[in-house]
Every structure is written in C-alpha cells, then in structure tokens.
Design a protein around this motif. Structure first.
Motif, PDB file in Angstrom:
ATOM      1  N   LEU A  18     -53.072 -23.157  -3.116  1.00 29.28           N
ATOM      2  CA  LEU A  18     -53.989 -23.356  -4.241  1.00 29.28           C
ATOM      3  C   LEU A  18     -53.368 -24.271  -5.302  1.00 29.28           C
ATOM      4  CD1 LEU A  18     -55.380 -19.744  -4.776  1.00 29.28           C
ATOM      5  CD2 LEU A  18     -56.664 -21.725  -3.953  1.00 29.28           C
ATOM      6  N   GLU A  21     -53.313 -27.844  -4.021  1.00 27.31           N
ATOM      7  CA  GLU A  21     -54.663 -28.405  -4.031  1.00 27.31           C
ATOM      8  C   GLU A  21     -55.112 -28.752  -5.455  1.00 27.31           C
ATOM      9  OE1 GLU A  21     -57.443 -25.817  -2.087  1.00 27.31           O
ATOM     10  OE2 GLU A  21     -56.351 -25.886  -0.197  1.00 27.31           O
ATOM     11  N   LYS A  22     -54.833 -27.866  -6.413  1.00 27.13           N
ATOM     12  CA  LYS A  22     -55.267 -28.096  -7.786  1.00 27.13           C
ATOM     13  C   LYS A  22     -54.451 -29.191  -8.462  1.00 27.13           C
ATOM     14  CE  LYS A  22     -56.362 -25.880 -12.141  1.00 27.13           C
ATOM     15  NZ  LYS A  22     -56.483 -24.616 -12.876  1.00 27.13           N
ATOM     16  N   PHE A  23     -53.161 -29.264  -8.150  1.00 22.90           N
ATOM     17  CA  PHE A  23     -52.265 -30.236  -8.774  1.00 22.90           C
ATOM     18  C   PHE A  23     -51.599 -31.109  -7.717  1.00 22.90           C
ATOM     19  CE2 PHE A  23     -52.092 -26.288 -11.377  1.00 22.90           C
ATOM     20  CZ  PHE A  23     -52.736 -26.762 -12.512  1.00 22.90           C
ATOM     21  N   TYR A  27     -48.356 -31.014 -12.087  1.00 22.52           N
ATOM     22  CA  TYR A  27     -49.003 -30.594 -13.331  1.00 22.52           C
ATOM     23  C   TYR A  27     -48.387 -31.347 -14.500  1.00 22.52           C
ATOM     24  CZ  TYR A  27     -44.875 -27.589 -13.233  1.00 22.52           C
ATOM     25  OH  TYR A  27     -43.590 -27.124 -13.141  1.00 22.52           O
ATOM     26  N   ASP A  31     -51.953 -28.997 -18.575  1.00 25.71           N
ATOM     27  CA  ASP A  31     -52.215 -27.939 -17.602  1.00 25.71           C
ATOM     28  C   ASP A  31     -51.457 -26.645 -17.912  1.00 25.71           C
ATOM     29  OD1 ASP A  31     -53.792 -29.668 -15.947  1.00 25.71           O
ATOM     30  OD2 ASP A  31     -51.918 -30.562 -15.224  1.00 25.71           O
ATOM     31  N   VAL A  48     -54.212 -20.881 -11.508  1.00 20.52           N
ATOM     32  CA  VAL A  48     -55.053 -21.108 -10.335  1.00 20.52           C
ATOM     33  C   VAL A  48     -55.927 -19.878 -10.144  1.00 20.52           C
ATOM     34  CG1 VAL A  48     -53.586 -22.757  -9.113  1.00 20.52           C
ATOM     35  CG2 VAL A  48     -53.243 -20.344  -8.747  1.00 20.52           C
ATOM     36  N   LYS A  49     -57.134 -20.094  -9.619  1.00 14.74           N
ATOM     37  CA  LYS A  49     -58.096 -19.007  -9.492  1.00 14.74           C
ATOM     38  C   LYS A  49     -58.535 -18.805  -8.048  1.00 14.74           C
ATOM     39  CE  LYS A  49     -60.149 -19.895 -13.995  1.00 14.74           C
ATOM     40  NZ  LYS A  49     -61.389 -20.211 -14.719  1.00 14.74           N
TER      41      LYS A  49
END
Length: 93
Positions: A18, A21-23, A27, A31, A48-49
C-alpha cells in the motif's frame, strides 16, 4: 474506522505494498502527519488506508529503505535517502 500506528519493523507485505502504491516516488513533507503519542513523544508518520483501517506508519530511514527494497524490481528510478526523506536522483546530468 480504526487507526493503527505501525513501526517499520512490524510492516507486513500488504501494508508495504500500500505504501509503495501510494508513494511510488517516495513521500515528501506534505505527506507527513505529526502527532504526539500517549507518552507525549513526537511522532511523524505517513498514512495509508484500507477499507476498515487507517495505518499511520512511523517515518524512519529504515522505512524508506524497506520501501525501496520492496519495489526495487519494478522501479528503474534510483532513490536516495537524505535527512530521512526519500528523494529521486537525477541521473541524466
């Protein structure tokens, strides 16, 4: 939704995925979430969620190293850790 603070040592593959994928490029300052824990210690984390949980992953040099190692087979962009932040290296110069 529950919130969980996670240290890099306790990251499982799903949370690490996660994060990557997000960063994908790492970051940066915008962030980072800063807060104090129950011991009044200053903590910096990235969020992250999942569907039911918000993970606050503590920032450290080892977090950046873990993200880089996890994604190293998929990414051709060299990454450097400077002052505990991930930055892209400009290799074209």
């Amino acid at each position: 939704m529950k919130r969980v603070i996670v240290d890099y040592k306790k990251l499982n593959e799903d949370i690490l995925n996660l994060l990557v994928e997000k960063f994908p490029d790492g970051y940066n300052d915008k962030d980072i979430i800063s807060f104090r824990n129950q011991h009044n210690e200053a903590i910096e984390a990235v969020e992250v969620k999942t569907n039911d949980t918000i993970y606050l992953v503590k920032i450290s040099k080892r977090l950046a190293d873990s993200m880089e190692s996890f994604d190293s087979s998929d990414v051709d962009i060299p990454i450097a850790v400077i002052d505990d932040q991930v930055k892209e290296l400009d290799v074209d110069k």
